[in-house]
Design an enzyme around this catalytic site. Structure first.
Site, PDB file in Angstrom:
ATOM      1  N   GLY A   1      -7.200 -27.728  17.270  1.00  0.00           N
ATOM      2  CA  GLY A   1      -5.832 -28.246  17.205  1.00  0.00           C
ATOM      3  C   GLY A   1      -5.718 -29.259  16.086  1.00  0.00           C
TER       4      GLY A   1
ATOM      5  N   LYS B   1      -7.800 -33.467  21.069  1.00  0.00           N
ATOM      6  CA  LYS B   1      -9.032 -32.688  21.251  1.00  0.00           C
ATOM      7  C   LYS B   1     -10.201 -33.545  21.721  1.00  0.00           C
ATOM      8  CE  LYS B   1      -9.275 -31.402  17.004  1.00  0.00           C
ATOM      9  NZ  LYS B   1      -8.118 -32.230  16.590  1.00  0.00           N
TER      10      LYS B   1
ATOM     11  N   SER C   1     -10.909 -27.147  13.099  1.00  0.00           N
ATOM     12  CA  SER C   1     -11.226 -25.738  12.826  1.00  0.00           C
ATOM     13  C   SER C   1      -9.944 -24.944  12.556  1.00  0.00           C
ATOM     14  CB  SER C   1     -12.040 -25.117  13.965  1.00  0.00           C
ATOM     15  OG  SER C   1     -11.541 -25.428  15.237  1.00  0.00           O
TER      16      SER C   1
END
Length: 216
Positions: free
Chosen positions: A49, A55, A123
């Site tokens: 995210g 996160k 990511s």
């Protein structure tokens, strides 16, 4: 390494990899034996995210929850990994790709020790997350993608590290969500909207999923 000591393989992305012929993968305790003896399965929970979406906060809370339940859990955090393992990498698309490849391999190794492995990384690219999933699937280790979703206006409002402000000012280049893309998951195992649920609610969703699927 001389030519006679190596051979080439084609990697998952079509790249050529030079591998020494003088190394051998040593089998030892199998994954099944380890999980049976430890009494827990290995699994990677991959949080993805935008920066500021929650996160790391969610991963930290889940790690503590699992440890308090007597489960083996270990967290890999995006910032922490860049202090050591990936301190040689920047934030270009190529470096981001290598960052996630390394993390995918490390997460697989930790999960193979019959540990619930939690990774909290932006990511941003679908292909990189798919590579991390493939690395796990090839070793028959479950890979659970958790999309930690918060609107851009919300994460900019939070901006806990002041990064969005710097990105808007052009101080930080290639910043995900501002000057670099974020490719949202199309079919994550879990989709947690942190603008609508609190951290404990998010942890509850993940624990329920892992329990239902016999992963903890």
């Amino acid at each position: 390494m001389s030519a006679s000591d190596s051979h080439t393989l084609t990697g998952p992305n079509g790249e050529t990899q030079v591998v020494s012929q003088n190394i051998v993968f040593h089998e030892g305790v199998t994954q099944q034996q380890r999980e049976l003896l430890v009494g827990q399965k290995g699994v990677t929970v991959w949080f993805t995210g935008l920066s500021g979406s929650g996160k790391s906060t969610l991963a930290c809370a889940l790690e503590l929850e699992l440890l308090e339940k007597g489960k083996r859990a270990f967290r890999l955090d995006g910032d922490n990994v860049r202090f050591g393992l990936n301190k040689d990498l920047g934030f270009s698309p190529k470096d981001r790709e290598e960052n996630i490849r390394r993390v995918g391999e490390v997460a697989k190794l930790v999960a193979s020790s019959a540990t619930t492995t939690l990774t909290a990384f932006i990511s941003p690219y679908l292909a990189d997350r798919q590579l991390a999933r493939t690395i796990h699937e090839e070793s028959k280790i479950p890979f659970i993608e958790v999309y930690v979703d918060a609107p851009l206006e919300e994460v900019e409002k939070r901006d806990p590290k002041g990064l969005y402000k710097k990105a808007r000012a052009g101080i930080i280049k290639e910043f995900t969500g501002i000057s670099a893309p974020y490719e949202a998951p199309s079919a994550p195992e879990l989709h947690i909207k942190t603008a609508e649920t609190d951290i404990q609610g998010g942890v509850k969703q993940i624990v329920e999923y892992l329990t239902k699927n016999n992963l903890i």
